[in-house]
Structures are given as C-alpha cells and as structure tokens.
Enzyme design. Structure first.
Site, PDB file in Angstrom:
ATOM      1  N   ALA A 132     -59.647  43.177  64.418  1.00  0.00           N
ATOM      2  CA  ALA A 132     -59.719  44.142  65.527  1.00  0.00           C
ATOM      3  C   ALA A 132     -59.105  45.445  65.418  1.00  0.00           C
ATOM      4  CB  ALA A 132     -58.929  43.305  66.637  1.00  0.00           C
ATOM      5  N   ASN A 197     -55.961  48.263  73.455  1.00  0.00           N
ATOM      6  CA  ASN A 197     -56.170  46.744  73.449  1.00  0.00           C
ATOM      7  C   ASN A 197     -54.630  46.438  73.048  1.00  0.00           C
ATOM      8  OD1 ASN A 197     -56.695  44.057  73.635  1.00  0.00           O
ATOM      9  ND2 ASN A 197     -58.474  44.170  72.481  1.00  0.00           N
TER      10      ASN A 197
ATOM     11  N   LEU B 206     -65.398  43.445  74.546  1.00  0.00           N
ATOM     12  CA  LEU B 206     -64.284  43.778  74.087  1.00  0.00           C
ATOM     13  C   LEU B 206     -63.715  42.371  73.568  1.00  0.00           C
ATOM     14  CD1 LEU B 206     -63.407  45.983  77.072  1.00  0.00           C
ATOM     15  CD2 LEU B 206     -63.902  46.738  74.821  1.00  0.00           C
ATOM     16  N   LEU B 207     -62.723  42.824  72.558  1.00  0.00           N
ATOM     17  CA  LEU B 207     -62.191  41.626  72.120  1.00  0.00           C
ATOM     18  C   LEU B 207     -60.729  41.305  72.692  1.00  0.00           C
ATOM     19  CD1 LEU B 207     -62.069  42.773  68.456  1.00  0.00           C
ATOM     20  CD2 LEU B 207     -63.676  41.215  69.363  1.00  0.00           C
TER      21      LEU B 207
END
Lengths: 290, 207
Positions: A132, A197, B206-207
């Site tokens: 990711a 994120n 989106l992760l």
C-alpha cells in the site's frame, strides 16, 4: 463543544520522563487537551476550519468552480518541520527494515480503526503495508512517524503515496489546465496528488491534538515536492448487513439489524476530515457528517 | 466529494455469525443460512485465470480506458498497474479472462485482503475480508465475473467479500446477495473544489 485553543502546548516538565506508561503520561503533560465533542454542521473544527477544504455546508455548482482552493507558492512552503510537543520526535519510518515495518504493523494492529463496539480492528499485514505504501514513485520521507524521545517507541504515524488523478476529465493539480478531453490518457504520468492514509495515534495519546501536527507536517513535506492536492477517505470499520440481502420474496429475513450498529465513530486513524478530527480530539461521539 | 456505502457478501456465514459480524435472522436456521450463501465449487467463466506480468500492458490500457468514464478516477502507468494489480499472496488477488481464440484480455477482476482482528472472542482471532478492487468487464457479464470473484475469494478462504457502491458495483450487489452495510464512507479532496458526485461516478478505490 470545544473552545478554540490556539495555544501552543506548555513545555513538558522536566524529570518526569521515565519508561512505558510514565513516559507517556509525562509526555502528555505538555499537551493541550481539548474536550471536543463538537458535532454536526454547526460544529467548529479547530483544525479543519484553517485548512483548504470545502466547508461543511458549502454547495457546489455542477460546473465552473472546480479547481484548487488555495494557491500556495512553492517558495512560501515552510522548510523546517513543525514543532512537536516536547518529549516527542519525528522519524521517517523505513519500511524496508523489517524491524521498523514491524513497529508500524504493531502500532496499527493495536491502535488503528475499530468498529464502534470494539469487536473488530483492522489488521493490515506487513506485506500489505509495503504494497500500500511503496508504489512506484513513493518517497520515504512521506512515511511520517512520531516517537517518544525517551523510549523511542513509535506512537503515531501518517503516510501518503503519489497518484495521478482525474476529476471530471481534468488532471487534479495545482494550476488548473484547460480541460482537454482526449488528453487524459496521454498526458505525462507525473503524480498529481497524494493519497493520505494510515493516520494513527496511539490510544493513550488521543485527545492530545497530535493528529493536526501530523497532517500539517505531511502536507508540508508533500508541498515541498510541488504537490498541493490530496485525496482521502474515511475508512470506518463497517460490518453486518443492516438490511437483508436480496432474496426470494417467500423467504424469511436472513439477517436482522444488529442493535450494535450505532452511528458512532471511534478512534479512526486515517485520512479524512472527520477521522483526522476524531483522532486529533479523541472524541468518539460526534455523528457522521451528512 | 462523494458519499459511498460498503456492501458485504457472506462467504462463511457461520463464522461471521460466531464472531458477531452478522446475526442469524429470526426463523432462520444456520443450515438454511449456509445454504443460502452457498456458491458453486468453481468459476464458470471460460479463460478466467490469475493475472501474470505478460497481461499487464493490455490490461492496464483497458483499465485506464474504463476508468475514464467515471467523474473521479486515477490513471495508472504500467509500472503502477503492475505494482497495484499483480497478484501477491495474502495482499492482492487479480484474475483476467483471456479469450480462448483471440487471446485478448477481455476482463479483469481483483480484490485485496484486509483482515481484521476479532477482539475478545474465544473461538476466532481473525476475520478474513476480501475487498473488491479494480474491475473491468468487456467480454463477460459483470454479474458473472463478480460471481466468479466470490467463488475465488471463498476458495482462498475469505470469510466475507466487501464492495463499495462505486464503479458499476451497484449493478450486481443485490443480485449476488450482498447486504448493505452500516453507515457511509466519505471521499474527500484536500485543496480541490469540485461538484459532489454520486457513488457510481467514483472510479477510485482507496485502501
């Protein structure tokens, strides 16, 4: 409802830093604490109201106003890292190191997004984190960690990765170009935005407004590279169908609405406005924005 | 800029009920529930196989073309495509459909693995969830392709298959027995103003 603080955290008293819990408790003494349960469209957002994000009640026309909100001059971007409360220090988390990747895994494993009743918590694996966070063009300095100075324990993290994003046919980037319909797939493939994120603050450091510093710092590090737009989402932990799935009409319901499906947000660790705010203020009671 | 919802498709309903992810409905037995969510043993689409590096150039171009139909979507370079979509055990699972005669890559389906720790449960410690990732279906019906994705996810021992109502996912969710999740997933942009879009105009995962 919280009052805007705006104050800088007080200096941490000396001599209180020991190890483990004591270290964390000592570190906390230098931090402004807000009892922030603001919610809804009228709520003041101490941090977000200062940022170039659309307001809660802002309406957008279907066309005409697309583009950057804030036109930052690259030369005006702050060169030095933001100041952390005393007892904390910045670190770039090196994901190529098994030791550091494991530290990040552990931080998230123990502190990242949970459902409202603390029955489940996201468990991103180490291979997943590397996948990711290390796509082509990733930058090690965009894996921003915070350690307790005394113990070197990793207690907070935020990351972003580069991407090329189109919005209504227009490449999302600082200076809005003419929208050329057929240019989309042929224009250069430099990243235009970053995807933010994995914002996570250790459970014992919630409500301490570390998250806004993390966000400002990663924004600064991205701006320094000439990127001024970001995308994010609020990956809440969601579970259980709230309605039965499609089924033949003669059959009884398959699943009931579980009573625990309250609209409640806890300890979200990632990358959206509400989650950032939640992570920064520690509130678990604000209702989702609509 | 968009407000989306997760949908969940039980693959292992017994475990999902045991860990409290979902509940047995009134008047519904475990046996009937398990039967209801049962799937065929093997995928039905001819030519469906794991994606390999040699597929990437063609599949990347097809995906980028597909994504341009959405209001908000990424464009992937081939290097990025390889990174994000070549299979990695326990991380990303991608499959393509190769036409038996022309050998063209007509379809692609992918999902990523994001387990959750099950807290305070005596019997289970982890919930294995597959999340729908990028998909395009130019030769196969999307519904059939996604049914095969469910079968493949089950084959890889996932307990639940999650998908947002973005992309064209709305077209298969109900029919494939997904149940709508609780709450919303909000997409945000920082320093970019644009009109809000409906979930089915979002082409970004989106992760």
């Amino acid at each position: 409802m919280s009052e805007p603080s705006g104050k800088k955290p007080a200096e941490n008293p000396e001599g209180q830093v020991a190890t483990g819990k004591d270290a964390i408790r000592a570190a906390l003494q230098g931090v402004q604490i807000d009892d922030d349960d603001a919610s809804g469209a009228d709520a003041k957002h101490l941090f977000w109201d200062t940022q170039p994000v659309p307001g809660l009640s802002e309406d957008f026309p279907e066309d005409g106003r697309m583009g950057p909100i804030d036109h930052t001059d690259l030369a005006a971007v702050r060169k030095e890292p933001y100041t952390l409360p005393a007892s904390f220090q910045w670190t770039d988390v090196n994901l190529d190191s098994d030791v550091e990747c494991k530290e990040l895994y552990t931080l998230l494993h123990e502190n990242y997004v949970e459902d409202g009743d603390q029955m489940f918590r996201f468990d991103y694996s180490m291979p997943f984190l590397r996948w990711a966070l290390q796509p082509p063009g990733y930058r090690p300095e965009w894996f921003v960690g915070v350690r307790v100075a005394q113990t070197q324990k990793l207690v907070a993290f935020i990351a972003c990765t580069p991407a090329l994003l189109y919005c209504h046919g227009t490449r999302v980037q600082p200076s809005q170009p003419e929208a050329k319909e057929d240019e989309a797939t042929s224009s250069d493939d430099e990243p235009s935005v970053v995807e933010v994120n994995f914002l996570c603050v250790h459970k014992k450091l919630r409500s301490k407004r570390l998250a806004p510093v993390l966000i400002k710092e990663i924004t600064r590090r991205v701006n320094v590279c000439g990127i001024f737009q970001a995308r994010a989402a609020r990956p809440r932990f969601l579970r259980a169908p709230a309605r039965p799935p499609a089924r033949p009409p003669a059959r009884p319901p398959l699943t009931a609405v579980p009573p625990f499906l309250r609209r409640r947000r806890t300890r979200r660790g990632s990358c959206c406005r509400s989650r950032w705010r939640a992570a920064g203020t520690g509130t678990a009671r604000s209702t989702p924005r609509s | 800029m968009a407000r989306c919802r997760y949908w969940h498709r039980s693959l292992n309903p017994k475990k999902l009920i045991e860990v409290g992810f979902s509940r047995l409905a009134p008047r519904m037995t475990m046996t009937r529930t398990v039967k209801l969510y049962g799937l065929p043993e093997a995928p039905s689409t001819r030519g469906l196989r794991p994606m390999v590096a040699a597929d990437c150039e063609e599949a990347c171009a097809a995906l980028n073309k597909h994504l341009m139909k959405y209001a908000i979507a990424p464009q992937l370079s081939e290097a990025e495509f390889k990174h994000w979509l070549l299979p990695r055990t326990d991380v990303i699972y991608s499959f393509v459909v190769e036409h038996p005669e022309t050998h063209k890559i007509t379809d692609m389906v992918s999902f990523y693995s994001l387990p959750s720790s099950v807290l305070g449960n005596e019997k289970h410690t982890q919930l294995r969830a597959a999340y729908c990732y990028y998909v395009f279906a130019n030769g196969t019906k999307l519904l059939d392709l996604m049914q095969d994705a469910l079968i493949l996810a089950k084959t890889h021992h996932f307990d639940v298959f999650n998908a947002l109502d973005i992309l064209d996912n709305e077209t298969f969710l109900k029919e494939l027995k997904f149940g709508i999740g609780d709450g919303h997933l909000q997409y945000y942009m920082y320093n970019w103003r644009c009109a809000n879009v409906k979930p089915n105009q979002v082409g970004l995962v989106l992760l």
